[in-house]
Motif scaffolding. Sequence first.
Motif, PDB file in Angstrom:
ATOM      1  N   SER A  69      42.989  44.374  49.357  1.00  0.00           N
ATOM      2  CA  SER A  69      43.605  44.485  48.038  1.00  0.00           C
ATOM      3  C   SER A  69      42.541  44.364  46.961  1.00  0.00           C
ATOM      4  N   SER A  70      42.929  44.670  45.762  1.00  0.00           N
ATOM      5  CA  SER A  70      41.996  44.648  44.652  1.00  0.00           C
ATOM      6  C   SER A  70      41.415  43.243  44.474  1.00  0.00           C
ATOM      7  N   GLY A  71      40.107  43.169  44.321  1.00  0.00           N
ATOM      8  CA  GLY A  71      39.464  41.865  44.148  1.00  0.00           C
ATOM      9  C   GLY A  71      39.053  41.229  45.464  1.00  0.00           C
ATOM     10  N   ALA A  72      39.277  41.953  46.587  1.00  0.00           N
ATOM     11  CA  ALA A  72      38.952  41.384  47.900  1.00  0.00           C
ATOM     12  C   ALA A  72      37.441  41.292  48.115  1.00  0.00           C
ATOM     13  N   GLY A  73      36.682  42.131  47.406  1.00  0.00           N
ATOM     14  CA  GLY A  73      35.217  42.077  47.537  1.00  0.00           C
ATOM     15  C   GLY A  73      34.603  43.355  48.078  1.00  0.00           C
ATOM     16  N   LYS A  74      35.380  44.443  48.085  1.00  0.00           N
ATOM     17  CA  LYS A  74      34.892  45.704  48.662  1.00  0.00           C
ATOM     18  C   LYS A  74      33.688  46.251  47.891  1.00  0.00           C
ATOM     19  N   SER A  75      33.839  46.366  46.552  1.00  0.00           N
ATOM     20  CA  SER A  75      32.741  46.934  45.749  1.00  0.00           C
ATOM     21  C   SER A  75      31.518  46.030  45.824  1.00  0.00           C
ATOM     22  N   THR A  76      31.769  44.740  45.811  1.00  0.00           N
ATOM     23  CA  THR A  76      30.657  43.796  45.862  1.00  0.00           C
ATOM     24  C   THR A  76      29.883  43.991  47.155  1.00  0.00           C
ATOM     25  N   LEU A 109      30.178  30.321  39.696  1.00  0.00           N
ATOM     26  CA  LEU A 109      31.347  31.123  40.089  1.00  0.00           C
ATOM     27  C   LEU A 109      31.624  30.946  41.584  1.00  0.00           C
ATOM     28  N   VAL A 144      32.238  35.180  46.446  1.00  0.00           N
ATOM     29  CA  VAL A 144      32.988  36.433  46.461  1.00  0.00           C
ATOM     30  C   VAL A 144      32.939  37.030  47.874  1.00  0.00           C
ATOM     31  N   ASP A 160      26.143  42.801  33.212  1.00  0.00           N
ATOM     32  CA  ASP A 160      27.517  42.311  33.338  1.00  0.00           C
ATOM     33  C   ASP A 160      27.845  41.347  32.212  1.00  0.00           C
ATOM     34  N   TYR A 208      22.561  43.437  43.675  1.00  0.00           N
ATOM     35  CA  TYR A 208      22.577  41.976  43.595  1.00  0.00           C
ATOM     36  C   TYR A 208      21.910  41.440  44.852  1.00  0.00           C
ATOM     37  N   TYR A 262      28.656  35.724  42.083  1.00  0.00           N
ATOM     38  CA  TYR A 262      28.095  36.406  40.918  1.00  0.00           C
ATOM     39  C   TYR A 262      27.307  35.474  40.006  1.00  0.00           C
TER      40      TYR A 262
END
Length: 596
Positions: free
Chosen positions: A382-389, A360, A363, A119, A398, A356
């Motif tokens: 919504s985008s950035g909510a933490g779904k992918s994480t 930071l 998340v 990253d 991680y 991350y």
Amino acid sequence: MSKKRYPPRQAWGFLRLLIPRLSPYKGALAAAGVLLLLATGIGLAFPLVVRELLDSAFLAGDASLLNRIALGLLGLFAVQAVINFGQSYLTASTSERVVAVLRQDLFKALVYQPPGFFDTRRVGELTSRISSDTGLIQGVLRFGIPELVRQGVFLIGALILVTVTHAHLTLATLAAIPFTALVGWILGKRVRRLSTNIQDRLAEAVSRAEQVFTQIQVVQAFTREGWEEERFRGEVDAVRDEGLRRAVARAGLAGAVTFSAFGAIVLVLWEGGRLVLEGALTPGTLVAFLLYAVTIAGAIMSLAGFWGNLQEAAGAAERIFELIERPPELRAPEAPAILSRPVRGEVMYEGVSFRYGPELPLVLDGIEVEIGQGERVALVGSSGAGKSTMASLIPRFYDVENGEVRLDGVDVRRIGLQELRSHIGIVPQEPMLFAGTIRENLAYGRLGASDLEIREVARMAHAHEFITGFPDGYEQIVGERGVTLSAGQRQRIAIARVMLRKPAVLILDEASSSLDAESEALVQDALDHLMAGRTTVVIAHRLSTVIRADGILVLDGGAIVDRGNHAELLHRSEVYHRLYRRQFDDALASTREVDI
Ligand code: ADP
């Protein structure tokens, strides 16, 4: 770019990197060292032979002695040539072998690093470690170190010989050393600093070019070609200007060193000539002396030049060393747990929080979820909510900060990474294929899969039809210099590739961009095949997905703000309702897919 310093620990990096990798070649290196010393010894003996020639043969008018000396010299240099051949081959072959090992070790160290490592780094920088930094080290092994030994022995040997021959004249020879050293030190530092600047600026320019080429459509859509050209021109001009400054410093260094070397020779000639005239020195001794003075001057010049190369290579070694010796960010369990078979695929998040990086923000915060065997859970938000994480914690890309993520009741940190990931299949949002044949890309899912199995999963994923439509079928080259597949086709290959693995847990990141209706239906059908009987976590972007999910988790700002099925959530969750409304209006317009 910050100025790079060359602390002494770099020498450590260099040695710690090379010594273990050189040790298997101890024998070859020792032999090369002996040969090097022999060849250097012959070089050092040469002026003595010339003195003999001048003082004995000429003075005695002995033609046969002259012949014998000439023949002897020829023989000696023939022997030296053979010795040089052996030494050169041994060092070159060892350097090739060591650099190959170094490159392999470096790749191995990098490919096991977790995604978090990548990253924060530019891929171009890492690949240049494998190519140019290792190349620099090879250069030092191949030429630098032998040259250091050769010139070092020349310098010390010639100094001893001149001192023994005539201590008084030696002082004249050495007169130039302080001056040369001072100029070399001052200008050498400047050359080195400029070289570092040049490398940094060049890396910037190349990295920009890389980005422009990978995003060429963006560049051209905004018609920014001219602007990018100007920008690149500016960066390369800056590299050139620094290069010109370095050229001045280098030329100054060369001029000063040459002047002081020849100045010393003139001094020897002048002082020695006086001694010859006085009869205190034979002409042969003076010539031998001059030859040694030239040798000494040459040795000093090459050592000065070599110093710069060595520092460059030491910098490269330090950078490589840092990567090769990096402690893994994800600690492997000491006694890995083996999941009991058959693996059920139950996933559990217990009080999970994650960030991350230490500085930071959080998340994910306090995630509590239990996903039963074969359940299909949709993550929305919504985008950035933490779904992918959240999804990326299951295969342990991680590590959590607090809490535990469990597979079949076992903390994922206690399961070996190989074992853990062998039970998880991932279909990314925009799958990429490797340059190679379609068959190779499919077999990436499970090495050693038979052709029959590959065809079977390709059929189930609706990929067989379009693959057999290609002139070379499964052997069709895709990716670089091959045919380019459409987004829907790539997705179906990615689905088939995961099917080969037969994972207990699936992670799907739905494509947010829409496919054409037919492609969409085929991908959906392929996914249904894939999901059947498997625990699935899907980062949902489509209405049909959330409607059919067993459960929906609504994420907002890293926390699960609600959960339930579509009807329940629509009724009671404000966030879900808002997401749904926003996307549903779009869906009415396209009537095909809903982006949630
Ligand atoms: P979603 O999938 O819901 O769109 P993500 O899980 O991708 O959300 O991102 C959650 C938050 O984490 C965002 O604020 C994003 O900026 C941040 N984030 C995502 N990936 C990284 C990363 N590799 N390094 C640092 N921050 C990240």
